[in-house]
Design a protein around this motif. Structure first.
Motif, PDB file in Angstrom:
ATOM      1  N   ASP A 452      15.549  -4.225  -4.889  1.00 47.80           N
ATOM      2  CA  ASP A 452      15.286  -4.908  -3.823  1.00 47.80           C
ATOM      3  C   ASP A 452      13.678  -5.582  -3.742  1.00 47.80           C
ATOM      4  O   ASP A 452      12.829  -4.526  -4.000  1.00 47.80           O
ATOM      5  CB  ASP A 452      15.484  -3.804  -2.573  1.00 47.80           C
ATOM      6  N   GLY A 453      13.524  -6.486  -3.460  1.00 47.45           N
ATOM      7  CA  GLY A 453      12.214  -7.423  -3.411  1.00 47.45           C
ATOM      8  C   GLY A 453      11.481  -7.455  -4.337  1.00 47.45           C
ATOM      9  O   GLY A 453      10.486  -7.652  -4.518  1.00 47.45           O
ATOM     10  N   HIS A 528       5.393  -1.611   1.280  1.00 47.20           N
ATOM     11  CA  HIS A 528       5.557  -2.739   2.122  1.00 47.20           C
ATOM     12  C   HIS A 528       7.103  -3.137   2.533  1.00 47.20           C
ATOM     13  O   HIS A 528       7.131  -4.099   3.089  1.00 47.20           O
ATOM     14  CB  HIS A 528       5.200  -3.797   1.230  1.00 47.20           C
ATOM     15  N   ARG A 529       8.012  -2.309   1.787  1.00 48.13           N
ATOM     16  CA  ARG A 529       9.341  -2.635   2.378  1.00 48.13           C
ATOM     17  C   ARG A 529      10.183  -1.603   2.909  1.00 48.13           C
ATOM     18  O   ARG A 529      11.361  -1.623   3.657  1.00 48.13           O
ATOM     19  CB  ARG A 529      10.189  -3.130   1.134  1.00 48.13           C
ATOM     20  N   GLY A 533       6.108   3.334   7.654  1.00 48.70           N
ATOM     21  CA  GLY A 533       4.851   3.225   8.052  1.00 48.70           C
ATOM     22  C   GLY A 533       3.873   3.312   7.134  1.00 48.70           C
ATOM     23  O   GLY A 533       2.845   3.643   7.595  1.00 48.70           O
ATOM     24  N   LEU A 534       3.979   2.748   6.008  1.00 47.91           N
ATOM     25  CA  LEU A 534       3.033   2.964   4.980  1.00 47.91           C
ATOM     26  C   LEU A 534       2.222   1.666   4.786  1.00 47.91           C
ATOM     27  O   LEU A 534       1.535   1.336   3.968  1.00 47.91           O
ATOM     28  CB  LEU A 534       3.554   3.216   3.693  1.00 47.91           C
ATOM     29  N   GLY A 535       2.507   0.637   5.564  1.00 45.54           N
ATOM     30  CA  GLY A 535       2.060  -0.717   5.300  1.00 45.54           C
ATOM     31  C   GLY A 535       0.467  -0.793   5.544  1.00 45.54           C
ATOM     32  O   GLY A 535      -0.157  -1.663   4.921  1.00 45.54           O
ATOM     33  N   ALA A 536      -0.183   0.126   6.428  1.00 46.22           N
ATOM     34  CA  ALA A 536      -1.564   0.200   6.473  1.00 46.22           C
ATOM     35  C   ALA A 536      -2.088   1.357   5.709  1.00 46.22           C
ATOM     36  O   ALA A 536      -1.457   2.551   5.616  1.00 46.22           O
ATOM     37  CB  ALA A 536      -1.983   0.086   7.981  1.00 46.22           C
TER      38      ALA A 536
END
Length: 817
Positions: A452-453, A528-529, A533-536
C-alpha cells in the motif's frame, strides 16, 4: 631394391620381403613390362593382403603393412596401387564394439532389434578363414580428434563399422579408404527418438567418462541425446537439470518430483531422467539441482507468473501443486519441526522469519483455495490459528482451506507465502522518485503492487534523496493495510521485538554514495498512511524538557514502545532531532506571534539550531531528524527550510515569537542591545553567524546597521582609560585601554557598551562597569567570563582567586584559553 639376383635399377619400398620370379628385360637391369609382370604383381598383392590379414588375426597391427610415402619407381608404383586396392577390401580392422567388450554392457548393440545400424558388414571376396569378425577398411568408419579411441568405444554399440585405429595410423587408414568422421557429426546421428531405455543412455555416458576431460571432446558432444524425466529426449545437456541423488538412491520417473516437473516442463524446467543421470552430463553443461535449487529455476518463475493470470483454474492449480511439491520435497518431511525450517528456507523465508527476497516472494502468486473455496493468491491467505490470523483483518486476508493445510502442511504453505506472521520483504535497487527510468525490476513491480502506498513512498524518497537515486535495500513489512484496526497495539509491540520486523521499522535508508537518509517503507507507512495519529512529531520517552514543552505526548498505541522505535515513528527526544518541516508548527504552539517565549525554551531552540548548522557546515549533514529527511553537508535550506516564525530578543530582557522577516542574527552579543534594528537571534555555540543566518533565511544585524559609535563631541566623546591589571589576568587578550562614555550612542541609538574590532587591538566603549566587563569579554573572545570580569572590576583584590576558579570552567584555560 629388386634383385635378380644382383640388384637391378627398379627400387621397391615395401615393409615386407617379396620372393618371386620376375621377368627381366635383355639388360637384366629392369623388370620387363607385359602381362606376365602384371599377373605376377596381382598375385603379389593377393599374397600381401593375406599377410596383412594373418597379422590382424594374430592381433598385430595390419596397418603397419600399408605403403607410405611416394612410390620409389614405376614397378613400386604399379605394385602399391594393387596392394592398397586389395588391402582396402580385406577384413583387417577390429570393430570398436569388440575392443570395448562386444556390447554396451547389456548384451546387445544398444539399438532396437532390427536397426540397420546394428547390422554387421558382410564378408568380402577373398576373405580369409576367421575374418568374419574383422571389418574391411573400405567399409570402416573411424573418428578423428582428441580421445578418439575412448569416444569410438563408447559409441560402438550404436554404429556398425566403427573401428579404433592404432596410434599413428591415421594416414594409413585414410589410404585404405577408412571413412574419417568428426565426433560431433556422429553424435548428431545418434537415434534420439529410438525408444532406448534411460539405463542404456546412462551406460553410454559412463563409457564417455574417460574422454570428457578434454574440452574439445566436450564441445563435440554438445548434441548428445539426453532423456528427460517427462519422457522426452532432447539433444544437448546444457541447461538441463540433474537430479541430486541422496543416500545412494534416486527417485523414479513416477515419483512426485518427476510428476511435478512433467507439469512444469513446458516452461523449460527440464530434468534429466533419474535412471539416466550421470556426472558426465554435468561436465557437458547440466546443472545439479535438488528440489530447493529447482525453485530458483527461471521456468518455475514463469510458470508461477503464467498461472497467476490463467483463466483455467485447473491449469493454475496444477502449477500450484507442482511448485508445492518441490517446496515440500526441498524440506524432506514437512511434518516435523526441523523440516519446517527447511521448507521455509527453500522458499526464501529464513527460519527466524528473515526478509523474503523478491524472487521467493513471487511464490505468493500461486493459486490456492480459501476457506470459502474461493481461488486466492497464497499471499492473500492466512494460516488458521497463526499470529497473522490474530493480527490481520479476515475481510482482507482470509484463512486458507483446511484441506490444503492437511495435504501440504503448515510449513510448506507458509513457505509459498501464506501468512503465518507479519512478513518482511527485501527489495533491492529501489529507484527513488516517480519517473520511469527503464530500470525497474519486473518481479519487484509484481510484489510492490501489493504494498500500500508504494508509489507515494518512492516519491518521498525522490524528494528526500533525489530523483533517480538508487537505494540498495529496503525492508518492507507487507500487509500493513490489512491490519485489524483493533490489533494495532499488538502489531506495534510485535514490530518492536528484536528481529527482521524491527529492522524494517527502525532502519533508515540511504542512496548509493549519498549522505542524506530517509525512513524505511514500514516507518513511513505507519507515520503517513496509518490511522495511528503519527503524522506529526511527538515527545518520545525520556525527551528533554524543551521537547516535552513543544511536542505532544506519544499516542497511546506507541507510548509503551522503546525509545528507538518511538524515534522511528516520529518520536523526538531532543530538539536537534525535530524534522525540519515540523519547526513552524512547533514554534507556533510555544506562543502566539508577538507573545513572550520562555527564555529557557528559546535558549534550547537556539542551541539546537546552532548545533544543526555547525554539523551541516562541517560536512556531517543534519542527521538526527527522526524521519531522516535532512540534507547533506552545506545544505542550509535542508536543515531548517522555510521558517515562518522564530523566537528572538525583542528587548535585552525579553524573548518573543516573531515573524522571520522581522528578525536578524546577532553576530556578537553587543547587537542584542539593537532590537531597534530587528528582533535578534543570538549566534551561539560553534555555528558561524553567517551560516546560521543563511540557514534561517534572515540577514545579519551587521548588514542592517553600520554599528558606528557616535561622534567625538559632548558627552558622547568619551575618555580613554587603562584596562585594570586585574582584568588582564582573566583576559590576556583584552585590549590595554578602553573608552569611558557618559552617554554612548551607536547609529544614533543609546547603548550601554560596544566593541569595535576584536582581540588586543579592539576598542571597547562602555558607560558603566557592567558594560565594560561585557565589552572586554567579547573583545577577548571569552564571553562566558564576563561575570568574573565584572567582579574583578568591583573587587580587584580577588582577581587571582577568580583566575584560579575559572581555569576549569568551559572555555577556560583548561579548555585551551
Amino acid at each position: 631394391m629388386l634383385h635378380a639376383p644382383t640388384p637391378t635399377d627398379d627400387p621397391l619400398d615395401l615393409p615386407a620381403l617379396l620372393v618371386a620370379t620376375v621377368p627381366l628385360d635383355p639388360t637384366r637391369r629392369r623388370v620387363a613390362r607385359g602381362r606376365a609382370t602384371d599377373a605376377l604383381l596381382d598375385v603379389a598383392a593377393e599374397v600381401y593382403a593375406r599377410l596383412a590379414a594373418a597379422c590382424a588375426a594374430d592381433g598385430e597391427d595390419p596397418l603397419a603393412l600399408v605403403p607410405a610415402g611416394l612410390p620409389a619407381g614405376d614397378v613400386d608404383a604399379a605394385l602399391r596401387g594393387r596392394l592398397v586396392e586389395r588391402l582396402a577390401a580385406t577384413p583387417l580392422l577390429v570393430p570398436a564394439a569388440a575392443s570395448a567388450g562386444g556390447s554396451d554392457g547389456a548384451g546387445g548393440s544398444g539399438l532396437p532389434e532390427g536397426s540397420a545400424a546394428a547390422d554387421g558388414p558382410g564378408d568380402a571376396d577373398g576373405a580369409f578363414e576367421g575374418s568374419a569378425d574383422l571389418v574391411e577398411p573400405q567399409r570402416a568408419v573411424a573418428l578423428a580428434g582428441p580421445a578418439a579411441a575412448d569416444v569410438t568405444r563408447a559409441l560402438a554399440p550404436f554404429f556398425a563399422g566403427l573401428v579404433v585405429l592404432p596410434e599413428g595410423r591415421l594416414a594409413a587408414a585414410r589410404a585404405l579408404g577408412v571413412e574419417l568422421r568428426e565426433v560431433a557429426d556422429v553424435v548428431d546421428e545418434l537415434p534420439a527418438a529410438a525408444g532406448l531405455s534411460p539405463e542404456r543412455w546412462r551406460a553410454l555416458y559412463a563409457a564417455l567418462a574417460p574422454a570428457v576431460a578434454d574440452p574439445l571432446v566436450r564441445e563435440s558432444l554438445a548434441g548428445l541425446p539426453v532423456p528427460l524425466a517427462d519422457g522426452r529426449v532432447v539433444r544437448g545437456a546444457r541447461g538441463l537439470l540433474l537430479p541430486v541423488v541422496a543416500d545412494g538412491g534416486a527417485e523414479g520417473a513416477g515419483g512426485p518430483v518427476a510428476g511435478a516437473l512433467a507439469t512444469l516442463g513446458r516452461w523449460g524446467v527440464r530434468l534429466v531422467h533419474p535412471a539416466a543421470a550421470h556426472n558426465v552430463l554435468e561436465r557437458l553443461g547440466a546443472t545439479p539441482a535438488d528440489p530447493a535449487a529447482l525453485l530458483a529455476h527461471p521456468g518455475v518463475r514463469q510458470a508461477v507468473l503464467d498461472q497467476a493470470g490463467e483463466d483455467d483454474l485447473d491449469v493454475a492449480e496444477q502449477v500450484s501443486d507442482a511448485v508445492l511439491t518441490l517446496v515440500r520435497a526441498a524440506a524432506g518431511d514437512a511434518g516435523d519441526a526441523a523440516a519446517a525450517g527447511d521448507a521455509a528456507d527453500a522458499a526464501g523465508h529464513a527460519a527466524d522469519g528473515g526478509p523474503v527476497p523478491v524472487h521467493r516472494a513471487l511464490l505468493g502468486l500461486l493459486t490456492l483455495r480459501a476457506a470459502d473455496d474461493e481461488p486466492t493468491p497464497a499471499h492473500g491467505l492466512v494460516l488458521p490459528g497463526s499470529v497473522a490470523e490474530a493480527l490481520l483483518d479476515p475481510r482482507v486476508l482470509a484463512p486458507v482451506d483446511a484441506a490444503a493445510v492437511e495435504r501440504w502442511g503448515a510449513a510448506t504453505l507458509t513457505a509459498v507465502g501464506v501468512r503465518a506472521d507479519l512478513v518482511p520483504l527485501l527489495l533491492t535497487d529501489v529507484v527513488a522518485g516517480t519517473d520511469d527510468l527503464g530500470v525497474a525490476d519486473d518481479d519487484a513491480d509484481l510484489i510492490t503492487e501489493a504494498l500500500d502506498g508504494w508509489d507515494d513512498y518512492r516519491a518521498h524518497l525522490g524528494a528526500t534523496l533525489g530523483e533517480g537515486e538508487t537505494v540498495a535495500e529496503v525492508v518492507a513489512v507487507a500487509d500493513l493495510d490489512a491490519v485489524d484496526p483493533g490489533a494495532w497495539p499488538r502489531v506495534l509491540a510485535h514490530l518492536a521485538e528484536p528481529g527482521p520486523l524491527r529492522r524494517a521499522v527502525v532502519e533508515s535508508v540511504r542512496a548509493d554514495g549519498g549522505t542524506a537518509t530517509a525512513p524505511g517503507y514500514t516507518a513511513w507507512w505507519l507515520r503517513h498512511r496509518s490511522d495511528l495519529g503519527l503524522g506529526a512529531p511527538f515527545a518520545a520517552a525520556g525527551a528533554s524538557p524543551a521537547v516535552a514543552r513543544l511536542l505532544p505526548a506519544a499516542p497511546d498505541e506507541v507510548a509503551g514502545l522503546d525509545p528507538v522505535v518511538q524515534a522511528a515513528l516520529g518520536g523526538v527526544d531532543r530538539l536537534a532531532a525535530v524534522p525540519p518541516d515540523a519547526w513552524n508548527g512547533l514554534l507556533r504552539t510555544a506562543a502566539p506571534v508577538g507573545g513572550p517565549v520562555d527564555v529557557a525554551l528559546a535558549a534550547a531552540v537556539w542551541s539546537a539550531w546552532a548545533g544543526l548548522v555547525a554539523e551541516s557546515a562541517a560536512g556531517g549533514g543534519a542527521g538526527g531528524a527522526s524521519d531522516g529527511s535532512t540534507g547533506g553537508a552545506g545544505g542550509g535550506a535542508d536543515v531548517l527550510p522555510e521558517l515562518d516564525v522564530l523566537p528572538a530578543l525583542v528587548a535585552p530582557d525579553r524573548v518573543a515569537l516573531v515573524h522571520a522577516e522581522d528578525a536578524a542574527v546577532a553576530p556578537e552579543p553587543m547587537w542584542w542591545q539593537r532590537t531597534d534594528v530587528a528582533a535578534m537571534v543570538p549566534a551561539t555555540g560553534a555555528a558561524e553567524p553567517e551560516d546560521l543566518a543563511d540557514v534561517l533565511g534572515v540577514p545579519l544585524a551587521s548588514d542592517l546597521a553600520d554599528g558606528r559609535v557616535a561622534g567625538d563631541d559632548g558627552d558622547d566623546a568619551g575618555a580613554l582609560a587603562e584596562t585594570p591589571s586585574a582584568v588582564r589576568l582573566l583576559l590576556p587578550r583584552a585590549p590595554a585601554t578602553w573608552v569611558e562614555h557618559e552617554a554612548l550612542r551607536v547609529d544614533g541609538v543609546p547603548v550601554d557598551w560596544w566593541v569595535e574590532g576584536s582581540g588586543p587591538a579592539a576598542t571597547v566603549h562602555a558607560t558603566h562597569l557592567a558594560g565594560l566587563a561585557r565589552g572586554l569579554a567579547q573583545a577577548a573572545g571569552a564571553w562566558p567570563l564576563r561575570h568574573a570580569v565584572e567582579l574583578a572590576l568591583l573587587e580587584p583584590g580577588r582577581a587571582a582567586e577568580l583566575v584560579v576558579e575559572q581555569v576549569a570552567d568551559p572555555g577556560g584555560m583548561m579548555d585551551g584559553r
